[in-house]
Design a protein around this motif. Structure first.
Motif, PDB file in Angstrom:
ATOM      1  N   GLU A   1       2.466  -3.587 -11.513  1.00 36.30           N
ATOM      2  CA  GLU A   1       1.010  -3.870 -11.729  1.00 36.30           C
ATOM      3  C   GLU A   1       0.605  -4.750 -11.147  1.00 36.30           C
ATOM      4  OE1 GLU A   1       1.152  -4.446 -16.069  1.00 36.30           O
ATOM      5  OE2 GLU A   1      -0.929  -5.608 -15.867  1.00 36.30           O
ATOM      6  N   ARG A   2       1.431  -5.732 -10.657  1.00 32.46           N
ATOM      7  CA  ARG A   2       0.869  -6.633  -9.823  1.00 32.46           C
ATOM      8  C   ARG A   2       0.204  -6.509  -8.401  1.00 32.46           C
ATOM      9  NH1 ARG A   2       4.924 -10.707  -7.709  1.00 32.46           N
ATOM     10  NH2 ARG A   2       5.518 -10.704  -9.967  1.00 32.46           N
ATOM     11  N   ASP A   3       1.048  -5.214  -7.935  1.00 34.37           N
ATOM     12  CA  ASP A   3       0.751  -4.838  -6.590  1.00 34.37           C
ATOM     13  C   ASP A   3      -0.475  -4.116  -6.579  1.00 34.37           C
ATOM     14  OD1 ASP A   3       3.998  -3.608  -5.218  1.00 34.37           O
ATOM     15  OD2 ASP A   3       3.018  -5.667  -5.223  1.00 34.37           O
ATOM     16  N   ARG A   4      -0.785  -3.539  -7.636  1.00 36.42           N
ATOM     17  CA  ARG A   4      -2.252  -2.836  -8.085  1.00 36.42           C
ATOM     18  C   ARG A   4      -3.231  -3.866  -8.126  1.00 36.42           C
ATOM     19  NH1 ARG A   4      -0.305   0.010 -12.482  1.00 36.42           N
ATOM     20  NH2 ARG A   4       1.624   0.509 -11.964  1.00 36.42           N
ATOM     21  N   GLU A   5      -3.011  -4.782  -8.831  1.00 30.11           N
ATOM     22  CA  GLU A   5      -3.923  -5.836  -9.114  1.00 30.11           C
ATOM     23  C   GLU A   5      -4.285  -6.547  -7.855  1.00 30.11           C
ATOM     24  OE1 GLU A   5      -5.532  -6.248 -11.939  1.00 30.11           O
ATOM     25  OE2 GLU A   5      -6.954  -7.614 -11.068  1.00 30.11           O
ATOM     26  N   TRP A   6      -3.063  -6.904  -7.122  1.00 34.41           N
ATOM     27  CA  TRP A   6      -3.276  -7.765  -5.593  1.00 34.41           C
ATOM     28  C   TRP A   6      -4.328  -7.065  -4.741  1.00 34.41           C
ATOM     29  CZ3 TRP A   6      -2.625 -12.143  -3.504  1.00 34.41           C
ATOM     30  CH2 TRP A   6      -2.208 -12.306  -2.376  1.00 34.41           C
ATOM     31  N   LEU A   7      -4.074  -5.707  -4.674  1.00 32.34           N
ATOM     32  CA  LEU A   7      -4.819  -4.859  -3.773  1.00 32.34           C
ATOM     33  C   LEU A   7      -6.230  -4.648  -4.200  1.00 32.34           C
ATOM     34  CD1 LEU A   7      -2.274  -1.951  -2.843  1.00 32.34           C
ATOM     35  CD2 LEU A   7      -3.272  -3.716  -1.163  1.00 32.34           C
ATOM     36  N   ARG A   8      -6.551  -4.792  -5.554  1.00 36.04           N
ATOM     37  CA  ARG A   8      -8.000  -4.541  -6.050  1.00 36.04           C
ATOM     38  C   ARG A   8      -8.513  -5.955  -5.696  1.00 36.04           C
ATOM     39  NH1 ARG A   8      -6.260  -3.509 -11.539  1.00 36.04           N
ATOM     40  NH2 ARG A   8      -4.966  -1.659 -11.127  1.00 36.04           N
ATOM     41  N   LEU A   9      -7.842  -6.961  -5.781  1.00 35.43           N
ATOM     42  CA  LEU A   9      -8.376  -8.401  -5.844  1.00 35.43           C
ATOM     43  C   LEU A   9      -8.661  -8.398  -3.874  1.00 35.43           C
ATOM     44  CD1 LEU A   9      -9.031 -11.454  -6.394  1.00 35.43           C
ATOM     45  CD2 LEU A   9      -6.757 -11.825  -5.823  1.00 35.43           C
ATOM     46  N   LEU A  10      -7.774  -7.951  -3.369  1.00 41.34           N
ATOM     47  CA  LEU A  10      -8.148  -8.210  -1.873  1.00 41.34           C
ATOM     48  C   LEU A  10      -9.437  -7.231  -1.482  1.00 41.34           C
ATOM     49  CD1 LEU A  10      -4.421  -7.988  -0.263  1.00 41.34           C
ATOM     50  CD2 LEU A  10      -5.948  -9.886  -0.831  1.00 41.34           C
ATOM     51  N   LYS A  11      -9.380  -5.917  -1.996  1.00 34.93           N
ATOM     52  CA  LYS A  11     -10.410  -5.112  -1.687  1.00 34.93           C
ATOM     53  C   LYS A  11     -11.956  -5.805  -1.949  1.00 34.93           C
ATOM     54  CE  LYS A  11     -11.095  -0.394  -2.348  1.00 34.93           C
ATOM     55  NZ  LYS A  11     -10.913   0.799  -3.074  1.00 34.93           N
ATOM     56  N   LYS A  12     -11.917  -6.326  -3.392  1.00 35.81           N
ATOM     57  CA  LYS A  12     -13.072  -6.984  -3.714  1.00 35.81           C
ATOM     58  C   LYS A  12     -13.469  -8.292  -3.003  1.00 35.81           C
ATOM     59  CE  LYS A  12     -12.997  -9.848  -7.502  1.00 35.81           C
ATOM     60  NZ  LYS A  12     -13.614 -10.174  -8.775  1.00 35.81           N
ATOM     61  N   ASN A  13     -12.494  -8.971  -2.289  1.00 35.44           N
ATOM     62  CA  ASN A  13     -12.711 -10.147  -1.571  1.00 35.44           C
ATOM     63  C   ASN A  13     -13.386  -9.709  -0.288  1.00 35.44           C
ATOM     64  OD1 ASN A  13     -11.820 -12.078  -3.261  1.00 35.44           O
ATOM     65  ND2 ASN A  13     -10.007 -12.490  -2.059  1.00 35.44           N
ATOM     66  N   ARG A  14     -12.947  -8.544   0.361  1.00 30.86           N
ATOM     67  CA  ARG A  14     -13.365  -7.902   1.498  1.00 30.86           C
ATOM     68  C   ARG A  14     -14.793  -7.601   1.098  1.00 30.86           C
ATOM     69  NH1 ARG A  14     -10.398  -3.267   4.772  1.00 30.86           N
ATOM     70  NH2 ARG A  14     -11.364  -1.905   3.104  1.00 30.86           N
TER      71      ARG A  14
ATOM     72  N   ARG B   1       0.920  -1.222   0.120  1.00 29.06           N
ATOM     73  CA  ARG B   1       0.033  -0.061  -0.088  1.00 29.06           C
ATOM     74  C   ARG B   1       0.930   1.449  -0.009  1.00 29.06           C
ATOM     75  NH1 ARG B   1      -3.320  -1.308   5.440  1.00 29.06           N
ATOM     76  NH2 ARG B   1      -1.083  -1.777   5.952  1.00 29.06           N
ATOM     77  N   LYS B   2       2.028   0.905   0.518  1.00 26.68           N
ATOM     78  CA  LYS B   2       2.777   2.205   0.625  1.00 26.68           C
ATOM     79  C   LYS B   2       3.717   2.672  -0.439  1.00 26.68           C
ATOM     80  CE  LYS B   2       3.040   2.155   5.688  1.00 26.68           C
ATOM     81  NZ  LYS B   2       3.684   1.014   6.711  1.00 26.68           N
ATOM     82  N   THR B   3       3.610   1.871  -1.424  1.00 23.97           N
ATOM     83  CA  THR B   3       4.646   2.177  -2.663  1.00 23.97           C
ATOM     84  C   THR B   3       3.629   2.241  -3.892  1.00 23.97           C
ATOM     85  OG1 THR B   3       4.923  -0.268  -2.812  1.00 23.97           O
ATOM     86  CG2 THR B   3       6.827   1.010  -1.755  1.00 23.97           C
ATOM     87  N   LEU B   4       2.492   2.318  -3.694  1.00 31.49           N
ATOM     88  CA  LEU B   4       1.541   2.428  -4.886  1.00 31.49           C
ATOM     89  C   LEU B   4       2.014   3.792  -5.877  1.00 31.49           C
ATOM     90  CD1 LEU B   4      -1.928   1.841  -3.627  1.00 31.49           C
ATOM     91  CD2 LEU B   4      -0.618   0.543  -5.330  1.00 31.49           C
ATOM     92  N   LYS B   5       2.558   4.813  -5.196  1.00 29.66           N
ATOM     93  CA  LYS B   5       2.842   6.017  -6.025  1.00 29.66           C
ATOM     94  C   LYS B   5       3.944   5.746  -6.898  1.00 29.66           C
ATOM     95  CE  LYS B   5       4.194  11.036  -5.013  1.00 29.66           C
ATOM     96  NZ  LYS B   5       5.591  10.541  -5.148  1.00 29.66           N
ATOM     97  N   GLU B   6       5.170   5.234  -6.117  1.00 30.24           N
ATOM     98  CA  GLU B   6       6.319   4.800  -7.148  1.00 30.24           C
ATOM     99  C   GLU B   6       5.857   3.757  -8.141  1.00 30.24           C
ATOM    100  OE1 GLU B   6       6.354   4.921  -3.733  1.00 30.24           O
ATOM    101  OE2 GLU B   6       7.875   6.480  -3.148  1.00 30.24           O
ATOM    102  N   GLY B   7       5.088   2.992  -7.776  1.00 26.62           N
ATOM    103  CA  GLY B   7       4.821   2.110  -8.780  1.00 26.62           C
ATOM    104  C   GLY B   7       3.993   2.740 -10.086  1.00 26.62           C
ATOM    105  N   ARG B   8       3.037   3.648  -9.524  1.00 24.87           N
ATOM    106  CA  ARG B   8       2.603   4.518 -10.895  1.00 24.87           C
ATOM    107  C   ARG B   8       3.578   5.223 -11.691  1.00 24.87           C
ATOM    108  NH1 ARG B   8      -1.473   5.702  -6.851  1.00 24.87           N
ATOM    109  NH2 ARG B   8      -0.606   7.664  -6.396  1.00 24.87           N
ATOM    110  N   GLU B   9       4.598   5.669 -10.870  1.00 27.37           N
ATOM    111  CA  GLU B   9       5.772   6.483 -11.650  1.00 27.37           C
ATOM    112  C   GLU B   9       6.598   5.586 -12.691  1.00 27.37           C
ATOM    113  OE1 GLU B   9       8.081   8.465  -8.929  1.00 27.37           O
ATOM    114  OE2 GLU B   9       6.526   9.714  -8.253  1.00 27.37           O
ATOM    115  N   VAL B  10       6.554   4.261 -12.223  1.00 30.55           N
ATOM    116  CA  VAL B  10       7.534   3.440 -12.917  1.00 30.55           C
ATOM    117  C   VAL B  10       6.604   3.149 -14.303  1.00 30.55           C
ATOM    118  CG1 VAL B  10       8.110   0.923 -12.964  1.00 30.55           C
ATOM    119  CG2 VAL B  10       8.748   2.262 -11.095  1.00 30.55           C
ATOM    120  N   THR B  11       5.412   2.801 -14.069  1.00 31.37           N
ATOM    121  CA  THR B  11       4.600   2.392 -15.199  1.00 31.37           C
ATOM    122  C   THR B  11       4.385   3.752 -16.251  1.00 31.37           C
ATOM    123  OG1 THR B  11       2.979   1.223 -13.710  1.00 31.37           O
ATOM    124  CG2 THR B  11       2.215   1.547 -15.895  1.00 31.37           C
ATOM    125  N   ALA B  12       4.246   4.869 -15.662  1.00 30.18           N
ATOM    126  CA  ALA B  12       4.242   5.960 -16.239  1.00 30.18           C
ATOM    127  C   ALA B  12       5.351   6.315 -17.350  1.00 30.18           C
ATOM    128  CB  ALA B  12       3.837   7.089 -15.758  1.00 30.18           C
TER     129      ALA B  12
END
Lengths: 183, 171
Positions: free
Chosen positions: B79-92, A57-68
């Motif tokens: 990308e996987r982190d984002r998808e993972w959190l989306r999945l956990l949210k959906k499960n909850r 949850r804490k590294t979402l911003k950096e992840g978005r930057e990487v993808t961008a």
């Protein structure tokens, strides 16, 4: 973790990016060295923080930057070197079942030349991405959390009723293990 | 000696027959020790040489592949982190929806009793059972047995002749 409703999960906006990287494996393998070389700073920052925080949850911003950054590179690449990448990618696809790139040296050289001319990125030598790189991050490492276990245990034990050792409902786990010899 | 009856005998032509070889002929020995042993030794030496260079090539190939995967890793993890959190949210959310009428149930706990006691504020990924609790079994098997399928995952030429009843268990 069995997330309860108290645990804060990020909102939907934080989890969406304007454009995700939707590449097939051969295409990705063809462009990966250049992409990672171009976006090196963002990548190092992201991976470092991800490893240190141990919390997605804490590294979402950096992840978005990487993808961008990746998306920006791909858009520039497609304008100039699309044909070479296509031939290289289809060669990788047809070359081996494990999608090794060692079968496609001529196409790789064409792509190297094209990328060096147009995007001014040199292909890193073999082993570059397996070496350790030092990264001076502007963000300090997370402070280590030292918990006072004795205090927490004392709090829990203090909150139990007087006769908790005799009551069955205060020992809800491991019943199947100790009931043979203990009461 | 008195002459008997005169017979016509078959005699050689004048001058005799032509010469021909009636000696014992031995076959030419090709596979003699002088040829076999150097041949075997040569094959062994060539084999050793080939094994050495082939191993080097294989190792380099594998190393290069791993290198490229290391380069790809950050983009995929993001990308996987984002998808993972989306999945956990959906499960909850699904769990909230399903168990809203059950008395005493709190999402993420066993009727109020937490799953982990000593985590505190630390993040811990849920177990596999929980992740796939609201997903079809196929996605769980795909995830567990990912390495059992080849890199080629598009339809094959015989897929149109496999009935759908069987086809959904073969991937």
């Amino acid at each position: 973790m069995a997330l309860t409703n108290d645990i804060k999960l990020p909102s939907d906006e934080e989890l969406t990016v304007p454009q995700e990287i939707t590449l097939s494996t051969p295409w990705f393998k063809a462009v990966a060295p250049y992409m990672a070389r171009k976006c090196e700073d963002e990548i190092k920052e992201f991976m470092l923080r991800r490893r240190e925080e141990e919390d997605p949850r804490k590294t979402l911003k950096e992840g978005r930057e990487v993808t961008a950054c990746g998306v920006k590179f791909l858009q520039a690449l497609k304008k100039s070197c699309n044909k070479e990448v296509d031939t290289y990618a289809s060669c990788i696809d047809c070359g081996s079942s494990k999608l090794y790139i060692s079968k496609c040296r001529p196409e790789q050289r064409y792509l190297d030349h094209c990328v060096e001319e147009n995007l001014k990125i040199e292909r890193p030598p073999l082993g570059y991405f397996s070496k350790i790189h030092v990264h001076e991050s502007s963000h300090p490492p997370p402070a280590p959390i030292f918990r006072d276990y004795k205090k927490e245990a004392a709090e829990v034990l203090h909150s139990l009723p007087e006769d908790h050792r005799m009551r069955k409902d205060y020992r809800r786990f491991n019943d199947w293990r100790i009931s043979a010899f203990e009461n | 000696m008195s002459k008997g009856p005169q017979y016509q005998q078959e005699m050689p032509p004048p001058g005799g027959y032509r010469k021909f070889n009636w000696e014992r002929t031995y076959p030419k020995v090709l596979w003699r020790p002088g040829v076999i042993i150097p041949g075997l030794v040569g094959c062994a030496v060539f084999g050793v040489y080939q094994a050495y260079y082939q191993k080097k090539h294989r190792q380099t190939q594998k190393f290069e592949d791993r290198d490229i995967l290391n380069a790809m890793e950050p983009f995929i993890s993001a990308e996987r982190d984002r998808e993972w959190l989306r999945l956990l949210k959906k499960n909850r959310e699904i769990e909230n929806e399903l168990m809203k009428d059950v008395p005493g149930w709190k999402t993420g706990t066993w009727f109020g009793e937490p799953v982990y006691y000593t985590l505190g504020e630390k993040w811990w990924d849920p177990a596999q059972l929980e992740i796939f609790a609201h997903s079809p079994r196929k996605s769980q098997m795909d995830e567990m047995l990912f390495h059992h399928h080849s890199e080629y995952s598009a339809p094959k030429f015989y897929d149109k002749w496999i009935p759908e009843v069987l086809g959904r268990y073969i991937w």
